[in-house]
Design a protein around this motif. Structure first.
Motif, PDB file in Angstrom:
ATOM      1  N   GLY A  61       8.542   1.116 -10.556  1.00  0.00           N
ATOM      2  CA  GLY A  61       7.191   1.096 -11.103  1.00  0.00           C
ATOM      3  C   GLY A  61       6.153   0.402 -10.252  1.00  0.00           C
ATOM      4  O   GLY A  61       4.956   0.459 -10.567  1.00  0.00           O
ATOM      5  N   ALA A  62       6.556  -0.261  -9.190  1.00  0.00           N
ATOM      6  CA  ALA A  62       5.586  -0.915  -8.308  1.00  0.00           C
ATOM      7  C   ALA A  62       4.793   0.122  -7.526  1.00  0.00           C
ATOM      8  O   ALA A  62       5.245   1.257  -7.336  1.00  0.00           O
ATOM      9  CB  ALA A  62       6.314  -1.854  -7.338  1.00  0.00           C
ATOM     10  N   GLU A  63       3.617  -0.255  -7.079  1.00  0.00           N
ATOM     11  CA  GLU A  63       2.788   0.633  -6.268  1.00  0.00           C
ATOM     12  C   GLU A  63       2.712   0.105  -4.837  1.00  0.00           C
ATOM     13  O   GLU A  63       2.698  -1.108  -4.606  1.00  0.00           O
ATOM     14  CB  GLU A  63       1.368   0.736  -6.843  1.00  0.00           C
ATOM     15  N   LEU A  64       2.643   1.029  -3.909  1.00  0.00           N
ATOM     16  CA  LEU A  64       2.393   0.641  -2.526  1.00  0.00           C
ATOM     17  C   LEU A  64       0.991   0.056  -2.427  1.00  0.00           C
ATOM     18  O   LEU A  64       0.066   0.505  -3.122  1.00  0.00           O
ATOM     19  CB  LEU A  64       2.520   1.854  -1.611  1.00  0.00           C
ATOM     20  N   ASN A 296      -7.178  20.235   1.805  1.00  0.00           N
ATOM     21  CA  ASN A 296      -8.353  19.742   1.095  1.00  0.00           C
ATOM     22  C   ASN A 296      -8.006  19.173  -0.281  1.00  0.00           C
ATOM     23  O   ASN A 296      -8.894  18.714  -0.992  1.00  0.00           O
ATOM     24  CB  ASN A 296      -9.397  20.859   0.946  1.00  0.00           C
ATOM     25  N   THR A 297      -6.717  19.250  -0.687  1.00  0.00           N
ATOM     26  CA  THR A 297      -6.335  18.567  -1.914  1.00  0.00           C
ATOM     27  C   THR A 297      -6.491  17.062  -1.710  1.00  0.00           C
ATOM     28  O   THR A 297      -6.349  16.552  -0.606  1.00  0.00           O
ATOM     29  CB  THR A 297      -4.891  18.917  -2.314  1.00  0.00           C
ATOM     30  N   ARG A 298      -6.768  16.343  -2.791  1.00  0.00           N
ATOM     31  CA  ARG A 298      -7.275  14.978  -2.656  1.00  0.00           C
ATOM     32  C   ARG A 298      -6.316  14.048  -1.900  1.00  0.00           C
ATOM     33  O   ARG A 298      -6.732  13.302  -1.011  1.00  0.00           O
ATOM     34  CB  ARG A 298      -7.584  14.391  -4.038  1.00  0.00           C
ATOM     35  N   PHE A 299      -5.017  14.095  -2.235  1.00  0.00           N
ATOM     36  CA  PHE A 299      -4.120  13.120  -1.611  1.00  0.00           C
ATOM     37  C   PHE A 299      -3.937  13.394  -0.128  1.00  0.00           C
ATOM     38  O   PHE A 299      -3.775  12.466   0.669  1.00  0.00           O
ATOM     39  CB  PHE A 299      -2.779  13.058  -2.360  1.00  0.00           C
ATOM     40  N   LEU A 300      -4.016  14.668   0.287  1.00  0.00           N
ATOM     41  CA  LEU A 300      -3.895  14.998   1.705  1.00  0.00           C
ATOM     42  C   LEU A 300      -5.211  14.773   2.447  1.00  0.00           C
ATOM     43  O   LEU A 300      -5.217  14.307   3.593  1.00  0.00           O
ATOM     44  CB  LEU A 300      -3.428  16.439   1.870  1.00  0.00           C
ATOM     45  N   ARG A 301      -6.323  15.089   1.818  1.00  0.00           N
ATOM     46  CA  ARG A 301      -7.623  14.852   2.451  1.00  0.00           C
ATOM     47  C   ARG A 301      -7.846  13.344   2.644  1.00  0.00           C
ATOM     48  O   ARG A 301      -8.359  12.910   3.692  1.00  0.00           O
ATOM     49  CB  ARG A 301      -8.745  15.443   1.590  1.00  0.00           C
ATOM     50  N   THR A 302      -7.461  12.554   1.657  1.00  0.00           N
ATOM     51  CA  THR A 302      -7.610  11.102   1.788  1.00  0.00           C
ATOM     52  C   THR A 302      -6.782  10.569   2.942  1.00  0.00           C
ATOM     53  O   THR A 302      -7.237   9.731   3.735  1.00  0.00           O
ATOM     54  CB  THR A 302      -7.195  10.409   0.476  1.00  0.00           C
ATOM     55  N   ALA A 397      -9.525  -1.484   3.059  1.00  0.00           N
ATOM     56  CA  ALA A 397      -8.244  -1.059   2.518  1.00  0.00           C
ATOM     57  C   ALA A 397      -8.298   0.415   2.126  1.00  0.00           C
ATOM     58  O   ALA A 397      -9.323   0.905   1.643  1.00  0.00           O
ATOM     59  CB  ALA A 397      -7.891  -1.906   1.299  1.00  0.00           C
ATOM     60  N   PRO A 398      -7.207   1.151   2.331  1.00  0.00           N
ATOM     61  CA  PRO A 398      -7.175   2.538   1.888  1.00  0.00           C
ATOM     62  C   PRO A 398      -7.221   2.628   0.364  1.00  0.00           C
ATOM     63  O   PRO A 398      -6.833   1.684  -0.339  1.00  0.00           O
ATOM     64  CB  PRO A 398      -5.835   3.052   2.440  1.00  0.00           C
ATOM     65  N   ASP A 399      -7.688   3.744  -0.119  1.00  0.00           N
ATOM     66  CA  ASP A 399      -7.811   3.983  -1.554  1.00  0.00           C
ATOM     67  C   ASP A 399      -6.456   4.447  -2.084  1.00  0.00           C
ATOM     68  O   ASP A 399      -6.101   5.617  -1.989  1.00  0.00           O
ATOM     69  CB  ASP A 399      -8.890   5.035  -1.806  1.00  0.00           C
ATOM     70  N   GLY A 400      -5.685   3.515  -2.650  1.00  0.00           N
ATOM     71  CA  GLY A 400      -4.342   3.837  -3.112  1.00  0.00           C
ATOM     72  C   GLY A 400      -4.340   4.888  -4.201  1.00  0.00           C
ATOM     73  O   GLY A 400      -3.472   5.768  -4.230  1.00  0.00           O
ATOM     74  N   GLN A 401      -5.309   4.834  -5.101  1.00  0.00           N
ATOM     75  CA  GLN A 401      -5.346   5.816  -6.188  1.00  0.00           C
ATOM     76  C   GLN A 401      -5.561   7.224  -5.635  1.00  0.00           C
ATOM     77  O   GLN A 401      -4.927   8.181  -6.075  1.00  0.00           O
ATOM     78  CB  GLN A 401      -6.455   5.448  -7.185  1.00  0.00           C
ATOM     79  N   ALA A 402      -6.450   7.330  -4.649  1.00  0.00           N
ATOM     80  CA  ALA A 402      -6.706   8.638  -4.047  1.00  0.00           C
ATOM     81  C   ALA A 402      -5.504   9.130  -3.233  1.00  0.00           C
ATOM     82  O   ALA A 402      -5.194  10.318  -3.223  1.00  0.00           O
ATOM     83  CB  ALA A 402      -7.945   8.572  -3.156  1.00  0.00           C
ATOM     84  N   LEU A 403      -4.812   8.208  -2.564  1.00  0.00           N
ATOM     85  CA  LEU A 403      -3.634   8.594  -1.793  1.00  0.00           C
ATOM     86  C   LEU A 403      -2.518   9.111  -2.690  1.00  0.00           C
ATOM     87  O   LEU A 403      -1.670   9.899  -2.247  1.00  0.00           O
ATOM     88  CB  LEU A 403      -3.119   7.403  -0.978  1.00  0.00           C
TER      89      LEU A 403
END
Length: 545
Positions: A61-64, A296-302, A397-403
């Motif tokens: 359940g942890a997040e990167l 262009n999908t969000r996780f790949l575009r990010t 910092a990168p946007d973890g939610q978007a990734l």
């Protein structure tokens, strides 16, 4: 016993006296490799244990996330990497193929700026093929010069990843790390030669997951250069960003390699595989058929925007990832469609801010080059082309939610997608065990990276009992029925029965497992070694009779 059997097999088939890498290195070089393996083995093992521990945390359940202790490094805009050498300053098109004589011939005539001679996903790692690959690399190295020449690709070598072993070299009773064996063999044979010709030894580092792993590579290369009497820092590297974990440490990875790094490349298919390997047990991360993914999908575009932004800030070249399409003949409709899709993909990357891109086939080199050439022409004319670099956040910092966001991917999981994943995996694995490192299936170039993605999708759909678009729910019963159909089809097409049985077992075991293997390539390598031993035993029995 295993080493002796492989020794006899390679001697019989290839008329060489020793296996890889012993056949290529003299006693002093082999002793150097052995010493380096002893020195670097435990740090490598610790990194691999760290991967497993992080995977367990995420499954729990942890997040990167980024590391708070490196926030100041990320926010600091003043540091950049060492300037690239002259023959790595223009990298509009990089051609990646297996390091074979046939592929080298095509690559050198392709007009690409860089040839990535692959020892990893595109080459079956038998002793014979690895020896032949290093011989091809040596031959190509002997023709290089350091003068930038648009018609002559610069040589780069992709060694195998940190997670892989080389069974043909044991040190203190344990197999050596494949990445170190490949790298030291290349440096020992080609390092001085390349430097004397005005260029240098250049590497593409695969599947780096953290700054700690990047630091391991830097220390390993520093130690190898010193031991082989090469100038400190002469080995320049590019990094394939093909793991989710690396996206959270891009600045740190670049900083760890700042005296060596020249490029970051987006390894799209391995990155999606990494996403599935990281989040595949989460119901909200079930992905549709592979063909539904667009960049262009969000996780790949990010992810790709993050690569471009990091590269622009740090003086590194951003290289776009390959599209896994095969070029057919020059005049048929399928070739025209392939060229159009590749052109659109590379035009998107050029607009996004990438400096260049990979392709997997020589015929696609001019197709991929055109969008970048057009962008450069417009820039030379004074037009503003590409993204405007944004001001960094406090720690950038990168946007973890978007990734992590896969919610908006179009498409669905389908019976066709299941069948395609099965067919491509079984076809590839059967061919791989017979020595084919790349296979073209239904217009797609498949290597071990795309097969890893396919088998992880099958595991995910089965694990979550995904309801397919046509109505059925993915289950073990459905999996086995469809496997029977695909096996029957491959038999009719002449697949070798023993290899097909191994391929089915490898695929099915990885799909029905409660916890899938991190890399199927490791299990396939064990099967490959076993096949070599079985052939030796048959030869011994026949000889005794």
């Amino acid at each position: 016993m295993r080493a002796d059997r492989h020794h006899r097999q390679d001697t019989r088939e290839d008329e060489v006296m020793e296996t890889y890498p012993q056949a290529l290195l003299d006693a002093e070089q082999l002793a150097t490799l052995t010493d380096l393996e002893r020195a670097l083995r435990e740090p490598r093992a610790a990194l691999l244990r760290g991967r497993k521990e992080q995977s367990r945390r995420v499954r729990g359940g942890a997040e990167l996330q980024t590391r708070p202790e490196t926030a100041a490094l990320r926010a600091d805009d003043t540091w950049q990497v060492r300037r690239p050498p002259a023959d790595l300053t223009h990298r509009r098109v990089e051609l990646a193929t297996a390091a074979t004589a046939e592929q080298a011939k095509g690559a050198l005539a392709s007009g690409a700026d860089v040839w990535v001679a692959d020892l990893e996903d595109m080459l079956v790692p038998t002793s014979r093929r690895l020896i032949a690959a290093q011989e091809v690399i040596l031959e190509v190295a002997g023709t290089r010069t350091g003068d930038p020449d648009p018609g002559v690709p610069t040589l780069m070598v992709r060694p195998r990843g940190l997670h892989l072993d080389e069974a043909h070299l044991e040190v203190d009773g344990q197999p050596a790390g494949a990445s170190l064996v490949d790298t030291v063999t290349f440096l020992a044979r080609c390092g001085r030669l390349l430097l004397d010709r005005g260029t240098g030894p250049y590497l593409y580092l695969p599947k780096v997951e953290s700054a700690a792993e990047a630091q391991w590579w830097d220390e390993a290369l520093t130690a190898a250069e010193e031991a082989l009497d090469l100038p400190a820092g002469c080995t320049r590297v590019s990094v394939l960003v093909e793991t989710v974990q690396a996206a959270y440490e891009l600045d740190e990875i670049v900083h760890a390699l700042r005296e060596r790094v020249t490029g970051l490349a987006a390894g799209r298919w391995d990155y999606i595989f990494s996403h599935l390997r990281t989040y595949g047990d989460r119901p909200d991360h079930v992905l549709p058929d592979r063909d539904a993914f667009t960049m262009n999908t969000r996780f790949l575009r990010t992810y790709t925007d993050l690569i471009v932004r990091t590269c622009h800030r740090r003086g590194v070249q951003a290289i776009g990832g390959p599209i896994a399409l095969a070029a057919s003949g020059p005049f048929d409709d399928s070739a025209a469609m392939t060229h159009a899709r590749v052109h659109r993909d590379k035009a998107r990357e050029a607009k996004q801010g990438f400096d260049g891109a990979w392709v997997l086939h020589p015929a696609l080199v001019p197709v991929a080059r055109q969008p970048f050439a057009e962008r450069d022409r417009r820039r030379d004319g004074g037009e503003e082309v590409g993204p405007t670099p944004a001001a960094p956040d406090v720690d950038d910092a990168p946007d973890g939610q978007a990734l992590r966001d896969v919610s908006a991917i179009p498409g669905a999981s389908t019976l066709t997608g299941v069948r395609t994943a099965m067919r491509s995996s079984l076809t590839y694995l059967t061919g791989w065990l017979a020595g084919e490192g790349t296979v073209t299936i239904a217009g797609h170039v498949e290597d071990f990276g795309t097969v890893e993605l396919a088998r992880m999708q099958l595991w995910q759909w089965l694990s979550h009992g995904t309801r397919l678009a046509e109505g059925p729910t993915m289950s073990t019963l459905l999996l086995d029925r469809m496997l029977e159909d695909e096996v029957a089809l491959l038999r009719r097409r002449g697949a070798r029965e023993d290899l097909l049985e191994h391929a089915v077992r490898l695929l099915r075991d990885s799909v029905v497992a409660d916890e899938p293997p991190a890399f199927l390539s490791q299990r396939a390598y064990d099967v490959l070694l076993g096949l070599g031993e079985a052939e030796d035993e048959q030869q011994e029995t026949a000889g005794a009779a």
